[in-house]
Scaffold this motif. Structure first.
Motif, PDB file in Angstrom:
ATOM      1  N   GLU A  46       1.326  -0.896   0.274  1.00  0.00           N
ATOM      2  CA  GLU A  46       0.018  -0.619  -0.182  1.00  0.00           C
ATOM      3  C   GLU A  46       0.705   1.156  -0.390  1.00  0.00           C
ATOM      4  OE1 GLU A  46      -4.183   2.206   2.673  1.00  0.00           O
ATOM      5  OE2 GLU A  46      -3.139   0.319   2.981  1.00  0.00           O
ATOM      6  N   GLU A  47       1.830   1.590   0.839  1.00  0.00           N
ATOM      7  CA  GLU A  47       2.588   2.529   1.076  1.00  0.00           C
ATOM      8  C   GLU A  47       4.013   2.847  -0.116  1.00  0.00           C
ATOM      9  OE1 GLU A  47       5.309   3.155   4.363  1.00  0.00           O
ATOM     10  OE2 GLU A  47       4.598   1.381   5.539  1.00  0.00           O
ATOM     11  N   ALA A  48       4.091   1.664  -1.108  1.00  0.00           N
ATOM     12  CA  ALA A  48       4.522   1.580  -2.292  1.00  0.00           C
ATOM     13  C   ALA A  48       3.914   1.676  -2.961  1.00  0.00           C
ATOM     14  CB  ALA A  48       5.090   0.135  -2.724  1.00  0.00           C
ATOM     15  N   TYR A  49       2.939   1.803  -3.457  1.00  0.00           N
ATOM     16  CA  TYR A  49       1.476   1.803  -4.449  1.00  0.00           C
ATOM     17  C   TYR A  49       1.103   3.496  -4.677  1.00  0.00           C
ATOM     18  CZ  TYR A  49      -1.871   1.032  -8.047  1.00  0.00           C
ATOM     19  OH  TYR A  49      -2.564   1.012  -9.226  1.00  0.00           O
ATOM     20  N   ALA A  50       1.363   3.869  -3.495  1.00  0.00           N
ATOM     21  CA  ALA A  50       1.094   5.594  -2.900  1.00  0.00           C
ATOM     22  C   ALA A  50       1.893   6.381  -3.590  1.00  0.00           C
ATOM     23  CB  ALA A  50       1.263   5.799  -1.829  1.00  0.00           C
ATOM     24  N   ILE A  51       3.045   6.329  -3.253  1.00  0.00           N
ATOM     25  CA  ILE A  51       4.573   6.218  -4.751  1.00  0.00           C
ATOM     26  C   ILE A  51       4.442   6.757  -5.614  1.00  0.00           C
ATOM     27  CG2 ILE A  51       7.309   6.486  -4.663  1.00  0.00           C
ATOM     28  CD1 ILE A  51       7.769   4.795  -2.450  1.00  0.00           C
ATOM     29  N   PHE A  52       4.014   5.371  -6.477  1.00  0.00           N
ATOM     30  CA  PHE A  52       3.979   5.616  -7.880  1.00  0.00           C
ATOM     31  C   PHE A  52       3.251   4.157  -8.239  1.00  0.00           C
ATOM     32  CE2 PHE A  52       3.604   5.760 -12.441  1.00  0.00           C
ATOM     33  CZ  PHE A  52       4.012   6.796 -12.970  1.00  0.00           C
ATOM     34  N   PRO A  53       2.245   3.928  -9.006  1.00  0.00           N
ATOM     35  CA  PRO A  53       0.581   3.272  -9.306  1.00  0.00           C
ATOM     36  C   PRO A  53       1.866   2.304 -10.091  1.00  0.00           C
ATOM     37  CG  PRO A  53      -0.146   5.026  -9.720  1.00  0.00           C
ATOM     38  CD  PRO A  53       1.206   5.170  -9.654  1.00  0.00           C
ATOM     39  N   TYR A  54       2.807   2.228 -10.123  1.00  0.00           N
ATOM     40  CA  TYR A  54       3.156   1.190 -10.674  1.00  0.00           C
ATOM     41  C   TYR A  54       2.200  -0.275 -11.126  1.00  0.00           C
ATOM     42  CZ  TYR A  54       7.456   3.631 -11.688  1.00  0.00           C
ATOM     43  OH  TYR A  54       7.753   4.661 -11.856  1.00  0.00           O
ATOM     44  N   PRO A  55       2.234  -0.981 -11.937  1.00  0.00           N
ATOM     45  CA  PRO A  55       1.454  -2.354 -12.268  1.00  0.00           C
ATOM     46  C   PRO A  55       2.014  -3.049 -11.678  1.00  0.00           C
ATOM     47  CG  PRO A  55       1.298  -0.864 -14.673  1.00  0.00           C
ATOM     48  CD  PRO A  55       1.715  -0.137 -13.275  1.00  0.00           C
ATOM     49  N   CYS A  56       2.771  -3.663 -11.828  1.00  0.00           N
ATOM     50  CA  CYS A  56       4.090  -4.590 -10.780  1.00  0.00           C
ATOM     51  C   CYS A  56       3.391  -4.647  -9.201  1.00  0.00           C
ATOM     52  CB  CYS A  56       5.418  -4.307 -11.437  1.00  0.00           C
ATOM     53  SG  CYS A  56       6.017  -3.187 -11.397  1.00  0.00           S
ATOM     54  N   ILE A  57       3.342  -3.274  -8.998  1.00  0.00           N
ATOM     55  CA  ILE A  57       3.158  -3.367  -7.934  1.00  0.00           C
ATOM     56  C   ILE A  57       2.015  -3.722  -7.132  1.00  0.00           C
ATOM     57  CG2 ILE A  57       2.984  -1.430  -5.096  1.00  0.00           C
ATOM     58  CD1 ILE A  57       5.219  -0.048  -6.955  1.00  0.00           C
ATOM     59  N   ARG A  58       0.916  -3.683  -7.812  1.00  0.00           N
ATOM     60  CA  ARG A  58      -0.315  -4.204  -7.492  1.00  0.00           C
ATOM     61  C   ARG A  58      -0.192  -5.308  -7.703  1.00  0.00           C
ATOM     62  NH1 ARG A  58      -5.190  -5.195 -10.447  1.00  0.00           N
ATOM     63  NH2 ARG A  58      -6.883  -4.756  -9.123  1.00  0.00           N
ATOM     64  N   ARG A  59       0.621  -5.679  -8.759  1.00  0.00           N
ATOM     65  CA  ARG A  59       0.210  -7.351  -8.729  1.00  0.00           C
ATOM     66  C   ARG A  59       1.107  -7.612  -8.097  1.00  0.00           C
ATOM     67  NH1 ARG A  59       2.391  -5.654 -14.435  1.00  0.00           N
ATOM     68  NH2 ARG A  59       4.037  -7.036 -14.744  1.00  0.00           N
ATOM     69  N   PHE A  60       1.798  -7.397  -6.990  1.00  0.00           N
ATOM     70  CA  PHE A  60       2.564  -8.629  -6.061  1.00  0.00           C
ATOM     71  C   PHE A  60       4.070  -8.721  -6.897  1.00  0.00           C
ATOM     72  CE2 PHE A  60      -1.497  -8.258  -4.197  1.00  0.00           C
ATOM     73  CZ  PHE A  60      -1.305  -7.855  -2.567  1.00  0.00           C
ATOM     74  N   SER A  61       4.401  -8.074  -8.066  1.00  0.00           N
ATOM     75  CA  SER A  61       5.453  -8.655  -8.589  1.00  0.00           C
ATOM     76  C   SER A  61       7.635  -8.383  -8.265  1.00  0.00           C
ATOM     77  CB  SER A  61       6.040  -8.103 -10.302  1.00  0.00           C
ATOM     78  OG  SER A  61       5.137  -8.051 -10.980  1.00  0.00           O
ATOM     79  N   PHE A  62       6.457  -7.401  -6.836  1.00  0.00           N
ATOM     80  CA  PHE A  62       8.067  -7.871  -5.563  1.00  0.00           C
ATOM     81  C   PHE A  62       8.456  -9.420  -5.319  1.00  0.00           C
ATOM     82  CE2 PHE A  62       4.329  -5.676  -3.935  1.00  0.00           C
ATOM     83  CZ  PHE A  62       4.804  -5.848  -2.590  1.00  0.00           C
ATOM     84  N   ILE A  63       7.227  -9.981  -5.152  1.00  0.00           N
ATOM     85  CA  ILE A  63       7.291 -11.129  -4.351  1.00  0.00           C
ATOM     86  C   ILE A  63       6.842 -12.563  -5.159  1.00  0.00           C
ATOM     87  CG2 ILE A  63       6.659 -10.290  -1.715  1.00  0.00           C
ATOM     88  CD1 ILE A  63       4.330 -11.167  -2.381  1.00  0.00           C
ATOM     89  N   ARG A  64       6.840 -12.666  -6.259  1.00  0.00           N
ATOM     90  CA  ARG A  64       6.009 -13.917  -6.842  1.00  0.00           C
ATOM     91  C   ARG A  64       7.867 -14.239  -8.358  1.00  0.00           C
ATOM     92  NH1 ARG A  64       2.396 -13.121 -10.414  1.00  0.00           N
ATOM     93  NH2 ARG A  64       1.263 -14.677 -10.102  1.00  0.00           N
ATOM     94  N   ARG A  65       7.931 -15.643  -8.253  1.00  0.00           N
ATOM     95  CA  ARG A  65       8.389 -16.110  -8.909  1.00  0.00           C
ATOM     96  C   ARG A  65       7.724 -15.721 -10.311  1.00  0.00           C
ATOM     97  NH1 ARG A  65      11.886 -20.946  -8.401  1.00  0.00           N
ATOM     98  NH2 ARG A  65      12.280 -20.199  -9.881  1.00  0.00           N
ATOM     99  N   ALA A  66       6.385 -16.373 -10.168  1.00  0.00           N
ATOM    100  CA  ALA A  66       5.828 -16.594 -11.290  1.00  0.00           C
ATOM    101  C   ALA A  66       5.536 -15.369 -12.022  1.00  0.00           C
ATOM    102  CB  ALA A  66       4.214 -16.194 -11.086  1.00  0.00           C
ATOM    103  N   ASP A  67       6.419 -13.989 -11.996  1.00  0.00           N
ATOM    104  CA  ASP A  67       6.824 -12.731 -12.757  1.00  0.00           C
ATOM    105  C   ASP A  67       7.797 -12.837 -13.497  1.00  0.00           C
ATOM    106  OD1 ASP A  67       3.984 -10.695 -12.998  1.00  0.00           O
ATOM    107  OD2 ASP A  67       4.535 -10.852 -11.161  1.00  0.00           O
ATOM    108  N   MET A  68       9.007 -13.789 -13.525  1.00  0.00           N
ATOM    109  CA  MET A  68       9.990 -14.837 -14.178  1.00  0.00           C
ATOM    110  C   MET A  68      10.901 -13.205 -13.792  1.00  0.00           C
ATOM    111  SD  MET A  68      10.500 -15.833 -17.502  1.00  0.00           S
ATOM    112  CE  MET A  68      11.836 -17.209 -18.422  1.00  0.00           C
ATOM    113  N   LYS A  69      10.947 -12.783 -12.646  1.00  0.00           N
ATOM    114  CA  LYS A  69      12.264 -11.217 -12.602  1.00  0.00           C
ATOM    115  C   LYS A  69      13.544 -12.098 -12.334  1.00  0.00           C
ATOM    116  CE  LYS A  69      11.463  -7.823 -11.583  1.00  0.00           C
ATOM    117  NZ  LYS A  69      10.417  -7.160 -10.776  1.00  0.00           N
TER     118      LYS A  69
END
Length: 302
Positions: A46-69
């Protein structure tokens, strides 16, 4: 999505983490209870999305392996090998957000003293410490804030084909990325290039290339939105920065960009392919495309 549009609301039901991603987050945060961990991650999101609403933050790319980071990129094993086998091999993460990718690299054995991170928003780096329950003392990776298109932060220079005359900088003393020219063994940049128009993507590639060490095996790797054929992304989706249609490279145009335009022809090996994913996070968003193409790539010096 441009900054002038109302952001798509956050949706806690999109939260999903399992397997080695869950174990990584448990080990990194020290939070073992799944429900407590979920509450913790949702609060930081929620705090990160308030800084800038990047779609990758909304879909939890920062914790999910499924996004193939970073940890799932084909060249990741090569990255880890460089960290172990090349003395002082610098790893730079540009557009690092909360620093989840480099934390995974440290978790997998990359020497923490050889890593540096950079992002336009220093608030994300601070949130990374909050997310992973660390401090600058317990996770001493230097963070260098700045705009990748600001020459004071990252001035484009031609790629190096021989060792630079300047000494390897002390990472903790950096105030810009410019002293790293010709010294970086690995550069990771994901979900970054697609934020910009075609001309800007070329300029960014030139600037990044000037940081890369000329030593064989040095590499740049990442992923971002692409297309099977070079062009603009169909549908109503806009670039997060500045609005307007999202320009996407294809594997072929991406290879041509790096091998012959950015670097001298034949001096790098470029690998690139399209990975198609279903965007379940957009299933309930009117008019949104629910299929996305990721351009997965690496550029390795020969």
């Amino acid at each position: 999505m441009s900054a002038t549009k109302t952001p798509v609301p956050l949706d806690p039901s999109l939260y999903s983490i399992e397997g080695d991603a869950l174990e990584f987050m448990k080990a990194s945060t020290g939070i073992q209870d799944p429900e407590e961990l979920k509450r913790h991650i949702l609060a930081v999101q929620e705090e990160a999305y308030a800084i800038f609403p990047y779609p990758c933050i909304r879909r939890f790319s920062f914790i999910r392996r499924a996004d193939m980071k970073l940890g799932r990129l084909p060249a990741y094993k090569q990255l880890l090998a460089l960290g172990k086998e090349r003395k002082g091999a610098i790893l730079l993460d540009i557009g690092c957000c909360v620093g989840n990718d480099i934390r995974k690299a440290v978790y997998d054995g990359y020497p923490v003293e050889n890593i540096v991170a950079s992002d336009l928003h220093p608030e994300y780096w601070d949130l990374g410490h909050k997310l992973f329950n660390t401090t600058p003392e317990t996770f001493p990776v230097p963070f260098v804030p700045g705009d990748a298109f600001d020459p004071a932060h990252l001035a484009p220079v031609p790629p190096f084909y021989s060792p630079p005359d300047t000494p390897r900088p002390e990472l903790k003393t950096l105030t810009s990325l410019n002293p790293l020219r010709g010294h970086v063994s690995v550069i990771h940049t994901s979900a970054f290039f697609h934020l910009f128009v075609e001309e800007q993507q070329f300029k960014l590639a030139q600037a990044v290339a000037g940081l890369l060490s000329p030593e064989p095996g040095s590499m740049i790797l990442g992923l971002h939105v692409g297309l099977p054929e070079k062009g603009f992304r169909p549908g109503k989706r806009e670039r997060a920065h500045g609005g307007g249609p999202m320009f996407c490279h294809s594997p072929e145009s991406w290879k041509e960009l790096w091998d012959g335009q950015v670097f001298k022809k034949g001096t790098v090996k470029v690998e690139a392919f399209i990975h198609e994913i279903e965007r379940k996070d957009l299933a309930n968003v009117p008019g949104a495309e629910t299929t996305s193409h990721l351009l997965v790539w690496s550029v390795t010096r020969l």
